[in-house]
Design a protein around this motif. Structure first.
Motif, PDB file in Angstrom:
ATOM      1  N   VAL A   1       5.754   7.790 -12.986  1.00 38.45           N
ATOM      2  CA  VAL A   1       7.167   7.639 -12.641  1.00 38.45           C
ATOM      3  C   VAL A   1       7.236   6.940 -11.285  1.00 38.45           C
ATOM      4  CG1 VAL A   1       9.384   8.791 -12.266  1.00 38.45           C
ATOM      5  CG2 VAL A   1       7.722   9.794 -13.845  1.00 38.45           C
ATOM      6  N   ILE A   2       8.086   5.914 -11.212  1.00 37.54           N
ATOM      7  CA  ILE A   2       8.296   5.229  -9.934  1.00 37.54           C
ATOM      8  C   ILE A   2       9.725   5.494  -9.472  1.00 37.54           C
ATOM      9  CG2 ILE A   2       6.505   3.504 -10.292  1.00 37.54           C
ATOM     10  CD1 ILE A   2       8.647   1.510 -11.134  1.00 37.54           C
ATOM     11  N   TYR A   3       9.860   5.707  -8.161  1.00 39.52           N
ATOM     12  CA  TYR A   3      11.153   6.035  -7.549  1.00 39.52           C
ATOM     13  C   TYR A   3      11.441   5.044  -6.426  1.00 39.52           C
ATOM     14  CZ  TYR A   3      10.265  10.659  -9.611  1.00 39.52           C
ATOM     15  OH  TYR A   3       9.991  11.692 -10.478  1.00 39.52           O
ATOM     16  N   GLY A   4      12.733   4.851  -6.156  1.00 38.04           N
ATOM     17  CA  GLY A   4      13.113   4.007  -5.038  1.00 38.04           C
ATOM     18  C   GLY A   4      14.553   3.564  -5.151  1.00 38.04           C
ATOM     19  N   LYS A   5      14.903   2.563  -4.343  1.00 35.22           N
ATOM     20  CA  LYS A   5      16.266   2.037  -4.338  1.00 35.22           C
ATOM     21  C   LYS A   5      16.271   0.621  -4.897  1.00 35.22           C
ATOM     22  CE  LYS A   5      18.363   4.609  -0.600  1.00 35.22           C
ATOM     23  NZ  LYS A   5      19.121   4.542   0.639  1.00 35.22           N
ATOM     24  N   LYS A   6      17.208   0.385  -5.800  1.00 43.15           N
ATOM     25  CA  LYS A   6      17.479  -0.957  -6.320  1.00 43.15           C
ATOM     26  C   LYS A   6      18.969  -1.192  -6.148  1.00 43.15           C
ATOM     27  CE  LYS A   6      14.150  -2.201  -9.898  1.00 43.15           C
ATOM     28  NZ  LYS A   6      13.939  -2.412 -11.321  1.00 43.15           N
TER      29      LYS A   6
ATOM     30  N   ASN B   1      10.382   5.797 -15.893  1.00 38.14           N
ATOM     31  CA  ASN B   1       9.305   6.603 -16.482  1.00 38.14           C
ATOM     32  C   ASN B   1       8.431   5.761 -17.392  1.00 38.14           C
ATOM     33  OD1 ASN B   1      10.128   9.267 -15.517  1.00 38.14           O
ATOM     34  ND2 ASN B   1      11.910   8.952 -16.826  1.00 38.14           N
ATOM     35  N   PHE B   2       7.122   6.003 -17.306  1.00 39.89           N
ATOM     36  CA  PHE B   2       6.166   5.294 -18.144  1.00 39.89           C
ATOM     37  C   PHE B   2       5.218   6.303 -18.792  1.00 39.89           C
ATOM     38  CE2 PHE B   2       7.515   2.481 -14.744  1.00 39.89           C
ATOM     39  CZ  PHE B   2       7.899   1.343 -15.440  1.00 39.89           C
ATOM     40  N   PRO B   3       5.630   6.899 -19.915  1.00 41.27           N
ATOM     41  CA  PRO B   3       4.714   7.799 -20.620  1.00 41.27           C
ATOM     42  C   PRO B   3       3.638   6.981 -21.322  1.00 41.27           C
ATOM     43  CG  PRO B   3       6.778   7.590 -21.821  1.00 41.27           C
ATOM     44  CD  PRO B   3       6.927   6.801 -20.550  1.00 41.27           C
TER      45      PRO B   3
ATOM     46  N   SER C   1       0.819  -1.210   0.000  1.00 40.39           N
ATOM     47  CA  SER C   1       0.000   0.000   0.000  1.00 40.39           C
ATOM     48  C   SER C   1       0.851   1.258   0.000  1.00 40.39           C
ATOM     49  CB  SER C   1      -0.920   0.024   1.222  1.00 40.39           C
ATOM     50  OG  SER C   1      -1.865  -1.008   1.132  1.00 40.39           O
ATOM     51  N   PHE C   2       0.389   2.235  -0.753  1.00 47.03           N
ATOM     52  CA  PHE C   2       0.967   3.565  -0.814  1.00 47.03           C
ATOM     53  C   PHE C   2      -0.154   4.536  -0.480  1.00 47.03           C
ATOM     54  CE2 PHE C   2       3.307   0.798  -3.542  1.00 47.03           C
ATOM     55  CZ  PHE C   2       4.626   1.206  -3.488  1.00 47.03           C
TER      56      PHE C   2
ATOM     57  N   PRO D   1       9.130   0.234  -5.791  1.00 46.56           N
ATOM     58  CA  PRO D   1       9.242   1.673  -5.607  1.00 46.56           C
ATOM     59  C   PRO D   1       8.793   2.075  -4.208  1.00 46.56           C
ATOM     60  CG  PRO D   1       7.219   1.184  -6.773  1.00 46.56           C
ATOM     61  CD  PRO D   1       7.917  -0.126  -6.553  1.00 46.56           C
ATOM     62  N   ASN D   2       9.205   3.256  -3.802  1.00 41.85           N
ATOM     63  CA  ASN D   2       8.679   3.808  -2.555  1.00 41.85           C
ATOM     64  C   ASN D   2       7.888   5.089  -2.812  1.00 41.85           C
ATOM     65  OD1 ASN D   2      10.659   5.785  -2.855  1.00 41.85           O
ATOM     66  ND2 ASN D   2      12.024   4.853  -1.364  1.00 41.85           N
ATOM     67  N   LYS D   3       7.885   5.476  -4.087  1.00 39.97           N
ATOM     68  CA  LYS D   3       7.138   6.661  -4.489  1.00 39.97           C
ATOM     69  C   LYS D   3       6.637   6.462  -5.917  1.00 39.97           C
ATOM     70  CE  LYS D   3       8.123  11.588  -5.067  1.00 39.97           C
ATOM     71  NZ  LYS D   3       9.117  12.617  -4.710  1.00 39.97           N
ATOM     72  N   ILE D   4       5.363   6.778  -6.141  1.00 37.47           N
ATOM     73  CA  ILE D   4       4.743   6.660  -7.458  1.00 37.47           C
ATOM     74  C   ILE D   4       4.079   7.998  -7.769  1.00 37.47           C
ATOM     75  CG2 ILE D   4       3.004   5.458  -8.841  1.00 37.47           C
ATOM     76  CD1 ILE D   4       3.301   3.115  -6.734  1.00 37.47           C
ATOM     77  N   VAL D   5       4.437   8.571  -8.911  1.00 34.70           N
ATOM     78  CA  VAL D   5       3.892   9.876  -9.293  1.00 34.70           C
ATOM     79  C   VAL D   5       3.212   9.747 -10.650  1.00 34.70           C
ATOM     80  CG1 VAL D   5       4.401  12.304  -9.771  1.00 34.70           C
ATOM     81  CG2 VAL D   5       5.727  11.059  -8.038  1.00 34.70           C
TER      82      VAL D   5
END
Length: 169
Positions: A149-154, A162-164, A112-113, A133-137
């Motif tokens: 756009v998904i952000y996080g650590k890998k 990025n997913f346009p 959950s986010f 990801p830890n952030k989804i915009v």
């Protein structure tokens, strides 16, 4: 007098405890509950895709009920689905939640986010306890164009993907 008051209170409790979440009824007056947080994401509804030489990315959003949307996201390479996730976007207690289950990840248990930032053209969901990801915009570019756009650590490195997408339906 006490008996009448007790019966009235019990009636109110029964009416409100048996209600649908989207409708409130007290003293015989029905009002529809507004889901203002979910309304911010109305522009999600529809079929979205991005076709490239490498893969086809699709995201499909539908209204489930007045307090939630459901989404599916998948990546197809040639004729094989190489990635699939199911998304529940729902409002609860005046907060908006983005709950995602990814096939073959996290034992398919949902992550959950919650909505942390919003305006007319952008919704940001975060879960700081999740690695990637830890952030989804989601950003609305036009009525038929958006970017997720998904952000996080890998592997210990900060990353983003990025997913346009263009609306197809």
């Amino acid at each position: 007098m006490k008996k009448t008051l007790l019966i009235t209170l019990l009636s109110i409790i029964l009416m409100t405890s048996c209600k649908k979440e989207s409708q409130i009824q007290v003293f015989g007056i029905k009002t529809k509950k507004e889901f203002n947080q979910l309304k911010k994401a109305n522009w999600f509804i529809g079929n979205w895709e991005n076709i490239s030489k490498e893969a086809t990315f699709k995201e499909i959003w539908k209204t489930k009920n007045d307090s939630s949307f459901v989404g599916e996201s998948f990546v197809i390479v040639e004729k094989d689905t190489v990635f699939y996730e199911k998304i529940d976007l729902f409002e609860s207690n005046d907060s908006l939640f983005y709950k995602v289950s990814v096939k073959d990840q996290n034992k398919e248990k949902p992550v959950s986010f919650y909505l942390t930032k919003s305006n007319d053209k952008e919704l940001t969901f975060e879960n700081p306890k999740h690695d990637f990801p830890n952030k989804i915009v989601y950003t609305k570019i036009t009525n038929d164009s958006l970017v997720a756009v998904i952000y996080g650590k890998k592997d210990g490195k900060e990353m983003s993907e990025n997913f346009p997408m263009k609306k197809t339906k």
